[in-house]
Design an enzyme around this catalytic site. Structure first.
Site, mmCIF file in Angstrom:
data_model
loop_
_atom_site.group_PDB
_atom_site.id
_atom_site.type_symbol
_atom_site.label_atom_id
_atom_site.label_comp_id
_atom_site.label_asym_id
_atom_site.label_seq_id
_atom_site.Cartn_x
_atom_site.Cartn_y
_atom_site.Cartn_z
ATOM 1 N N ASP A 251 0.981 -1.126 -0.181
ATOM 2 C CA ASP A 251 0.036 -0.002 0.040
ATOM 3 C C ASP A 251 0.988 1.193 0.054
ATOM 4 O O ASP A 251 2.213 1.042 -0.228
ATOM 5 C CB ASP A 251 -1.038 0.003 1.201
ATOM 6 C CG ASP A 251 -2.255 0.678 0.996
ATOM 7 O OD1 ASP A 251 -2.236 1.730 0.698
ATOM 8 O OD2 ASP A 251 -3.292 -0.243 0.593
ATOM 9 N N HIS A 305 -3.311 4.093 -3.793
ATOM 10 C CA HIS A 305 -2.572 3.158 -2.708
ATOM 11 C C HIS A 305 -1.253 2.758 -3.117
ATOM 12 O O HIS A 305 -0.958 1.443 -2.801
ATOM 13 C CB HIS A 305 -3.405 1.950 -2.514
ATOM 14 C CG HIS A 305 -4.829 2.463 -2.001
ATOM 15 N ND1 HIS A 305 -4.813 2.583 -0.698
ATOM 16 C CD2 HIS A 305 -6.008 2.410 -2.402
ATOM 17 C CE1 HIS A 305 -6.096 2.707 -0.114
ATOM 18 N NE2 HIS A 305 -6.836 2.947 -1.055
ATOM 19 N N GLU A 370 -10.548 3.996 -4.672
ATOM 20 C CA GLU A 370 -10.085 5.035 -3.927
ATOM 21 C C GLU A 370 -9.287 5.841 -4.914
ATOM 22 O O GLU A 370 -8.108 6.473 -4.469
ATOM 23 C CB GLU A 370 -9.615 5.033 -2.790
ATOM 24 C CG GLU A 370 -10.733 4.520 -2.012
ATOM 25 C CD GLU A 370 -10.331 4.157 -0.329
ATOM 26 O OE1 GLU A 370 -10.938 4.071 0.664
ATOM 27 O OE2 GLU A 370 -8.974 3.983 -0.185
#
Length: 596
Positions: A251, A305, A370
């Site tokens: 991440d 990420h 996201e």
């Protein structure tokens, strides 16, 4: 008289015949089954009824005994409990094939589970009947995971003589036979009054799971987890018949994955040189999972990420951008730059080494959630690329850019894995049902839903023909309900999600008439606020509640399963899992009296 030879029995239970032992005579408490509940009563000297231990009583005082998850087709538990000698358990594999080594490992694990049923510091008497377990694998050459693998089994237990119990497990694959062994281990209980192991006799169980995908996600990037803690999680998963360990391995906070072709990613991105996962580590976990019927599913989350580890590549934008709240959902920010052609060579190298490490994987998770338009729009290079392609700098054009990335990454993934394996993406603006068909082929992509269980996107995607994995955060995010780690108050998805809500979270209810498109579900432990020290309590026993929902899709509520849930928690603790306590032990011993 009490000292006469008697048969210990009730209407439904026969343990055996003989002179009552001193342990029976001096036990202050016993349990009796009344109205499908085990009731704790004093064992008075004049008592002539059976002196049942709590676990012996629970094994018969419910249609499903102490089984977890409960079987789905047929469950007949006989009226006999027989003492067995743990040292005389013999396991025979009746058909030979390339999965024999897996069955041998499963057989060894079965014996370990039986041993763990005896509390630490105690040793069951080496007395009782011998047990022979026959493992019949109808397809001994199958050892690969797939979404259509057969995990069903049949289990039969009978007593052929005064000194022997036979158990036969039949399955159409190693995975089914392994599940049967797991169930068999749950039919053996420790009698703490007589210090014996007991097995249920005259048993017929036919069983198969409702959903083919039953998983746990563990995020090992926000905080690092040791290989031992990952293996411990897989052990617990196997005990409740979960079959997918989803490894969110990188991440923006860290890149612990060691890659030979791109070594700087972990050198710059790992928290320390000791907090990394090598190819050997991963293969060890993959094999460990295979022996326990648990696939290890790799995820490489992109194009968002990403951050730590990528510093010297020139392939990211808005890394550590401030204020972070403008560019991402948590610090540090970072996204890949889709306009860089060399990015896709980089990704291919990563995918190739992941394919080598996760060598038995039948799916690949590409992340994809996201993504921030504002992050991409902060890059002049990306703006120029979009203008050159006659794209506006609006939401629809950034979706085109995202799709440009995804198509290129998809092609490189297929090339790296050497096959067109199913790909998984999180729900996002790219997967919105109003335009998803423009970007993602329903035959190539599986969508993992992380929004709420009431999200209209679920029905919209199902109506478009997409297959779904349910991870709705309002019931299946196990990081919820703790203090905020950025700012004050509680974290974003509070409140805490109890096992009752987890158990009641039914994919069938969400799917309505599209149930066949639901592959299953997955609980998620995002690790901003957890690490190996808190891992077990975050997951267990709530993940066991999820396991029964995924295996059986029960029509009954959590109240009907509560007494078995309390017991599966005890089993996990005996296995060495530091599972969170659900209730005072008094409730375990006084079924039905802890209600609200």
């Amino acid at each position: 008289m009490w000292l006469q030879a008697i048969c210990i029995y009730t209407v439904f239970i026969i343990i055996g015949c003989g002179i009552p032992t001193a342990a029976e005579e001096h036990s202050l408490w016993r349990w009796t089954c009344e109205n499908n509940r085990c009731t704790k009563i004093r064992n008075e000297p004049e008592n002539k009824e059976p002196v049942l231990s709590l676990e012996a009583c629970k094994m018969f005082c419910d249609d499903y005994g102490l089984l977890w998850p409960k079987p789905t087709i047929e469950t007949n538990l006989g009226n006999f409990l027989s003492k067995i000698n743990m040292n005389t358990i013999d396991i025979q594999i009746t058909k030979q094939g390339k999965s024999d080594d897996l069955l041998t490992a499963a057989a060894d694990r079965f014996k370990t589970l039986v041993s763990s049923s005896v509390p630490k510091g105690f040793s069951a008497k080496a007395a009782g009947k011998s047990v022979t377990v026959y493992l019949v694998n109808e397809n001994p050459y199958i050892r690969e995971f797939s979404l259509d693998m057969d995990e069903s089994y049949e289990l039969y237990i009978s007593s052929t003589s005064s000194d022997k119990v036979n158990a036969t497990i039949r399955g159409n694959s190693f995975f089914g036979v392994r599940n049967g062994l797991e169930t068999l281990s749950q039919l053996i209980v420790y009698d703490d009054i007589r210090n014996n192991l007991l097995i249920v006799r005259d048993v017929t169980i036919k069983d198969r799971p409702v959903y083919p995908y039953r998983g746990i996600l563990l995020d090992t990037a926000r905080n690092f987890y040791s290989i031992d803690s990952i293996k411990r999680t897989i052990d617990a998963m196997a005990a409740v018949k979960l079959n997918t360990f989803h490894w969110h391995i990188t991440d923006s906070q860290s890149f612990p994955l060691v890659l030979q072709k791109r070594p700087n990613l972990s050198k710059l991105g790992a928290y320390s040189p000791t907090k990394v996962y090598t190819k050997q580590d991963i293969r060890e976990v993959v094999e460990y999972g295979l022996e326990r019927g648990v696939r290890v599913l790799p995820e490489f989350d992109a194009p968002a990420h990403v951050g730590e580890g990528w510093q010297d590549t020139g392939l990211t934008v808005c890394f550590k951008a401030e204020p972070w709240t403008k560019f991402c959902v948590e610090p540090p920010c970072g996204q890949l730059n889709p306009t860089k052609e060399e990015l896709y060579d980089y990704l291919e190298d990563i995918y190739v080494e992941m394919a080598e490490a996760f060598e038995s994987t039948d799916m690949f998770h590409m992340g994809g959630d996201e993504v921030s338009e504002r992050c991409w729009n902060s890059s002049e290079e990306i703006q120029n690329f979009m203008i050159q392609n006659r794209w506006n700098l609006d939401k629809s054009s950034f979706l085109k850019l995202w799709n440009y990335f995804q198509k290129n990454a998809q092609d490189r993934a297929y090339k790296a894995f050497g096959k067109r394996l199913p790909l998984i993406l999180w729900t996002s603006t790219l997967t919105d049902y109003t335009h998803v068909e423009k970007f993602l082929d329903k035959d190539e992509y599986i969508i993992q839903v992380w929004t709420t269980g009431a999200d209209p996107q679920i029905q919209g995607l199902l109506q478009k023909g997409y297959r779904l994995i349910m991870s709705n955060y309002d019931a299946l995010y196990f990081d919820c309900g703790f203090g905020a780690w950025v700012g004050s108050g509680n974290n974003w998805c509070s409140p805490y999600i109890g096992g009752q809500k987890v158990y009641g979270n039914s994919p069938a209810v969400m799917a309505l008439s599209y149930r066949d498109q639901i592959l299953g579900g997955e609980v998620a432990l995002w690790s901003e606020q957890s690490d190996p020290a808190t891992l077990d309590g975050r997951l267990w026993p709530r993940a066991a509640a999820f396991a029964e929902r995924m295996w059986a899709e029960p029509s009954t509520a959590w109240q009907d399963a509560e007494h078995r849930m309390l017991h599966v928690r005890e089993r996990l603790v005996r296995m060495g899992i530091q599972a969170e306590s659900l209730e005072p032990e008094w409730c375990y011993q006084n079924q039905g009296l802890c209600y609200g």
